[in-house]
Each structure stands twice: as C-alpha cells, then as structure tokens.
Design an enzyme around this catalytic site. Structure first.
Site, PDB file in Angstrom:
ATOM      1  N   ASP A 224       0.872  -1.156   0.000  1.00 60.56           N
ATOM      2  CA  ASP A 224       0.000   0.000   0.000  1.00 60.56           C
ATOM      3  C   ASP A 224       0.921   1.221   0.000  1.00 60.56           C
ATOM      4  O   ASP A 224       2.092   1.140   0.354  1.00 60.56           O
ATOM      5  CB  ASP A 224      -0.968   0.010   1.199  1.00 60.56           C
ATOM      6  CG  ASP A 224      -2.166   0.940   0.933  1.00 60.56           C
ATOM      7  OD1 ASP A 224      -2.086   1.764  -0.014  1.00 60.56           O
ATOM      8  OD2 ASP A 224      -3.165   0.853   1.659  1.00 60.56           O
TER       9      ASP A 224
HETATM   10  C1  BGC Z   1      -5.143   3.226   0.109  1.00 59.72           C
HETATM   11  C2  BGC Z   1      -5.203   2.149  -0.946  1.00 59.72           C
HETATM   12  C3  BGC Z   1      -5.081   2.771  -2.306  1.00 59.72           C
HETATM   13  C4  BGC Z   1      -3.817   3.605  -2.384  1.00 59.72           C
HETATM   14  C5  BGC Z   1      -3.618   4.282  -3.732  1.00 59.72           C
HETATM   15  C6  BGC Z   1      -3.973   4.161  -0.064  1.00 59.72           C
HETATM   16  O1  BGC Z   1      -4.107   5.258   0.769  1.00 59.72           O
HETATM   17  O2  BGC Z   1      -5.101   2.616   1.379  1.00 59.72           O
HETATM   18  O3  BGC Z   1      -6.374   1.417  -0.838  1.00 59.72           O
HETATM   19  O4  BGC Z   1      -5.103   1.769  -3.294  1.00 59.72           O
HETATM   20  O5  BGC Z   1      -3.888   4.621  -1.390  1.00 59.72           O
HETATM   21  O6  BGC Z   1      -4.518   5.298  -3.944  1.00 59.72           O
END
Ligand code: BGC
Length: 666
Positions: A224
């Site tokens: 993530d």
């Molecule tokens: C989120 C993810 C997401 C990523 C990219 C993160 O803050 O937890 O679910 O895919 O950002 O936007």
C-alpha cells in the site's frame, strides 16, 4: 503461471543490470511501474477500483459501494460489476485495478467498511471470486486488498491487530484465500496495520509462508502507498513492489542493504522476476483484445443501477406503508441533508467523481411525476403530507479511509430531522446513506419505513425511488449485523485503545502519528452473527435480513452427501405473494458436537432466487468439505470431526425455515 511467461521473464531477468533491477522494484508517478525501456518491458498503469475507475482526469461510472454489491448476494452481479469496471480500465489504458477490498466488517465504525464486502467470510469469498474472474477476463490484473486484518482505520498505521491463528484462518483470511486459489487474482496489496506485531508489509509469515508456500500464490504483492517502515524487513518479507515510488526501497538504500548482507541478490531477483512475469501476463491477457472505446458507457451505468436495485435493503415497513402509490395529488416531502445532493460515495482512494449524479430528490421527482413533491420541513406542511422521506447519513468527508466514524449519525444534522418529521407525520420514511450500520434503535420505532441505501453511486438514487414507489421489489439483504447498541457488537470491548477518540485526532494516512497500540481480537471467531448467537443478545437487524413486497415459502429440505466429502442441500422456494421478487436463501451449518467452541451456525452457502408470483423453484446449494471444518491449531490443518451437523436454511441468521441434519464420516 504459463511456462512461456516464466521462460521469458527469466530471459529478461538475466539480461538486466543491477541498476535496472534496483529501479524496477518501486513505482513512479504515483500509479505506474517503471518498466525496463532498454529491454522493451512496458510500464503498467494502476488506478483505484473500489467503486469504479478512480482517476480525476478520466470520466468513469461511479458504481455503488462494494458493501452495496455485497448486499445483493448475487454472484452474477458481482461478475457484471467486475467486468464493467475492468472494461473502463481497459478503455482508459489502465492495466491494474487496485481492488477489490475484502477486509471483514468487525465494527460499524471502520471508515472503510463501504469499500469491503461485509462481515461474512463465505459471502465475501464467493462474491470476490466472481468479481476477479470476470474482471481479469477483460485483460487487467486485480489487486485484492488490504492484506490483512485492516478492520478499522483509526490510526491504521499504528494499529496492531492481535489475532489468534484459528480466527485468522476461519474469519479474516478466507476471502483472500479464495481470491488467490479460486479467483486467481494476479496481485494482492498489503495493509498499513501490523498483524501480530509485524507490519503487514514486513510480515514474512503472511506474505511468504502463508501466501506463497501454503496457498501457492505466484502473483505479485504490492505495498500500500508508503506502507513500508523498515526497508530491509519488508524486502525479506516477500513483498515485491514498493508504491508509489521508492520511499524506502531507494536504489541507494537497497544497494547498502545488499552490500551489508541484510538482503540477498536472490531475493532481489525473485522480486524482479515477479514484476516482469506480472507485466508479461497482463500483456498476454490483453493480446488480441480490442480496447473498448473510451468514455462513459450506457451498459455500465445499467450495471451500476442494477447493483443498487439489488443491494438496497428495506429494513422496516410498518403496515405496508411502502410501496407508495404514485398518483396525482399525492403529497410527498423529501427532506434531510442527503436529499439533494445525495452523497454517492465514501471518501479517500475509493471515491469516483460522479458526473451529474442523481439525487434522491431528483429521482423521486422523476419516478413519481404526478406526485406533489416538496422540500419543506416546516411542521405544519409536514403534517399535511401523505409521506415524508428523510434522507440522512454520512458522506465522503465523514466516512473515508484514514479514520473511523461514529456509530451515531450527526445529532443535529440527521437525528433531529428524523425526530422532527416523526413528530409531525406518522408516515416518515428514513433513507440511510452510509457504509455500514448506524445507530437506529433510538428513533426507529416511530418510523414508518427504513431503507439502507449504502453509497448508491451515480444513479443508485433512481433505484431508491423505484423501491419507494414499487417499481422495483427490494431484494437486498444485510451483509452485516446491525446492533441495537454498539456495545452489543462482538468487537466493542476491543476496538479503540483506552482514551481513544473517534474524532478530534489527525488521521493517519500513511505514517503512524502515535505509538503502536494493540487491537485484540478477543472475540475470536465469534464475529457478526456468530457473536449474536452466542451472546444471546438480539440484534436490531440480523445478518442476512431484508424485507420484500412479496412473501416466500420454503419446503422439502433434503441433504445428500456429495463428492469429496461435501453435501448438496436441496430445497424448494415459492413466491407466495402477488408480485415478482427475489429472495436470498441462506444455508447455515452448525456442528452438533465439537471438541472446540464453534459457532451455533455459520453461513456456508446461499442462492439468490428470482420468482414470479406463484412460481416455485428447486434450489441446490453445494457445500464442500471445508464448510464443515474448523481450523485445528495443533494439527495446523482444517479438520472435520465425524458426526452430525445441522443444516439450516433461512432468510436471515435469525429466521431459519428449514432445519435438517447430515452425518459425515472421516
Ligand atoms: C489506500 C489504498 C489505495 C492507495 C492508492 C492508499 O491510501 O489505502 O487502498 O489503493 O492509497 O490510492
């Protein structure tokens, strides 16, 4: 993985320099892999996918939230949803869906519940498998997230989910396991939190032993965004790609780790191989398929609308107040903060900017053109109305990733207006827009009807109006339990650490802003409906609950032993009312005598059955051997104890219509 892909990835790996390898293991420009230009390895583009394609520059269909999809209990719709989202990705030249999310609903307050598939591992597993298969058939990779135990977002980067192995295996991991083994997802994303003391990005048990060695996953694990804390530990854990860029895995940091012997060249090669193979696989999946045309597509809007029609749950309908009969002179008031505009989505990475979204007010006007619709909430006018529709709930500011939200809706904004309308009009209908359960017990008794609409996406309000006026017969069923009081829930005692406040603290987007604290999953496997069966407390609305404008009768239960130690559960369902409708038959299993504490019943299969008035269908739900097993932590395996099992067929976890038995041997 295909042998040709394997060979080609090996060939490319052998041709790469160390600098190229160190560059490839982290992304670039927030949503891209780097590729290897010298060797013709292309870059991949990613985008968030929880409610459709999220990229502010690309117009896309804003679908109802994943929890609304879960409330449809419909595998075919999950496939249609996955396919439609994937087509929009392909049309826009985006190769990787960052989604779907499958973390289980443990507390109503989790700010990301709307991005997930509810409280039940069986429901979440079956829907996610259908979604992944249909999406990947369009030539994209899904990235199932957030692995694992991201069941609340309150200080998510400092929150340590302490979960025993049996609970992990039986409750929090099955949807991921199904996504890998049955869905064949080509990628997975770790979560921000710690799992049993190790950050998920750095958790070798999770990312290597379980995922690769045990489940046989041969796809990619992506971090993530900014979720790596310790570069070396994450490098050794089995994670493959750091996103969005090289925050921790900078070439210089990795070189130093390699030189110091903290990480190995073999592990670097393994990651690079994995990224190359993933890229080649996606390329192969896309080969020979024409890209769908860019832009919004009517067929996708139809899938979004159908998801809302099938996912909205009618919770209460006193004296058949609904459906309203649209007629000239009918006086309807549509009031409340969510009446117009209606929030289409929760916030954060999931939010797809809806273009021209339909509001509840707009949809009611369109669906009941003869009625006299007013927005006034003045007491004397409310009193004269035939019905008052009060629209309340959360929105993208208050329910989103990085924070959790209160159980009670806003006292002044939402609850007061409900009470005000109830006091002046008996026919008050409440429409709740939210990603999960909300406090209802204090106001529901004086309410004529209640609809839970989740987040409806761009056109789901049309489905709300269609249900209110009987053009659609509601068939959504709760994918969660709604408690009378939050304190009745399974996780209530083990959620926020002492002194923790839901609001008033800065959110933790991607860096811990407080010391690591434990969230102890002491309720074990007794989550959701399993907890309510054990605690003896009555929920306000049980898991699986939802009303219809027709009635259904169940009969003729037979349980037949099936292949590989499973069983077929066969029964008949008849529509005994006067309108067409769909019911969700839910098959629960209980072990009559077990050597470990087991839930009274657990959902193990379901079928959504659409029936014309008077029509009857025979339904077969097949249960595999695992449906009867528990995870034995001493044997490190799934165990079915021979003996008798109860098979319960119901319309929710508290309303069992047919009760049978089956005896299983070793
Ligand atoms: C989120 C993810 C997401 C990523 C990219 C993160 O803050 O937890 O679910 O895919 O950002 O936007």
């Amino acid at each position: 993985m295909d042998t040709n892909i394997r060979q080609e990835a090996r060939r490319l790996l052998a041709a790469m320099t160390l600098d190229e390898k160190l560059d490839l293991v982290h992304g670039v420009d927030f949503m891209w892999t780097r590729g290897v230009p010298r060797l013709g390895v292309r870059k991949l583009r990613m985008a968030d996918a929880s409610m459709g394609l999220r990229d502010d520059a690309i117009p896309a269909t804003a679908f109802p939230a994943s929890i609304a999809l879960a409330a449809t209990w419909d595998r075919d719709l999950a496939a249609a949803y996955g396919q439609a989202v994937a087509e929009e990705f392909r049309a826009a030249g985006v190769d990787v869906l960052l989604g779907p999310g499958v973390n289980l609903y443990r507390t109503a307050c989790c700010g990301r519940n709307f991005e997930y598939l509810g409280e039940d591992p069986c429901l979440a597993s079956q829907l996610v498998v259908a979604y992944i298969r249909a999406a990947q058939a369009e030539g994209v990779s899904t990235t199932v997230k957030h692995f694992a135990c991201n069941n609340s977002d309150w200080h998510r980067c400092a929150s340590n989910s302490v979960v025993d192995e049996r609970t992990l295996r039986e409750v929090y991991l099955p949807a991921f396991e199904a996504a890998v083994k049955e869905g064949g997802t080509r990628a997975l994303m770790n979560s921000y939190n710690l799992v049993n003391g190790e950050y998920a990005a750095e958790n070798r048990w999770l990312l290597h032993q379980l995922l690769r060695e045990e489940w046989g996953f041969d796809g990619l694990v992506v971090s993530d965004w900014n979720s790596i804390r310790d570069a070396g530990k994450a490098f050794r854990s089995g994670l493959d790609l750091e996103m969005p860029g090289g925050q921790q895995w900078t070439p210089a940091a990795l070189r130093a780790l390699l030189d110091g012997g903290q990480v190995s060249a073999e592990e670097l090669d393994r990651k690079v191989f994995q990224i190359l193979a993933w890229t080649l696989e996606i390329q192969q999946m896309q080969a020979g398929r024409t890209r769908p045309p860019r832009g919004k597509c009517a067929a996708h809007a139809e899938v979004a609308l159908q998801t809302a029609r099938d996912g909205i749950v009618l919770l209460r309908n006193r004296d058949q107040l609904l459906p309203l009969k649209s007629a000239p002179g009918l006086r309807i008031h549509v009031v409340g903060p969510a009446a117009h505009p209606t929030p289409t989505s929760g916030g954060g990475a999931a939010k797809v900017q809806a273009v021209d979204p339909v509001s509840i007010l707009g949809a009611v006007c369109a669906v009941a053109p003869e009625a006299r619709i007013s927005r006034s909430d003045r007491a004397e006018e409310l009193a004269k109305a035939d019905a008052v529709i009060v629209c309340v709930g959360y929105d993208a500011e208050r329910e989103r990733e990085g924070l959790d939200r209160p159980w009670e809706m806003h006292w002044l904004r939402d609850v007061n207006i409900i009470r005000h309308c109830q006091n002046h009009n008996r026919n008050t209908i409440v429409v709740v827009v939210a990603g999960g359960g909300v406090e209802m017990a204090s106001w529901i008794d004086k309410t004529g009807a209640v609809l839970h609409a989740w987040y409806p996406g761009e056109n789901g309000c049309r489905a709300i109006a269609e249900i209110l006026f009987g053009k659609v017969n509601p068939s959504g069923r709760l994918p969660i339990t709604i408690e009378n009081s939050l304190a009745d829930g399974a996780a209530a005692a083990n959620y926020l650490p002492p002194g923790g406040q839901l609001y008033g603290e800065p959110p933790d987007y991607d860096w811990p802003s407080r010391a690591v604290f434990d969230v102890k999953y002491e309720e074990g496997v007794f989550v959701g409906h399993r907890h309510f069966d054990r605690s003896g407390k009555a929920p306000l609305f049980p898991f699986g609950f939802g009303l219809s404008y027709t009635t259904f009768a169940y009969s003729g239960l037979r349980v037949r032993l099936a292949a590989a130690g499973g069983a077929d559960v066969i029964f008949r369902v008849r529509n005994t009312g006067s309108v067409a409708g769909a019911d969700v038959a839910q098959v629960y299993v209980g072990d009559v005598k077990a050597s470990v504490p087991r839930p009274v019943k657990e959902l193990k299969g379901f079928a959504k059955i659409r029936l014309a008035p008077g029509e009857e269908k025979e339904v077969t739900v097949t249960l595999d051997r695992r449906a009867f097993a528990f995870y034995d932590v001493t044997r490190h395996d799934w165990v079915v104890e021979p003996g008798e099992f109860r098979i319960m067929v119901g319309t929710n976890a508290r309303d069992i219509h047919l009760d049978g038995r089956v005896t299983l041997q070793n």
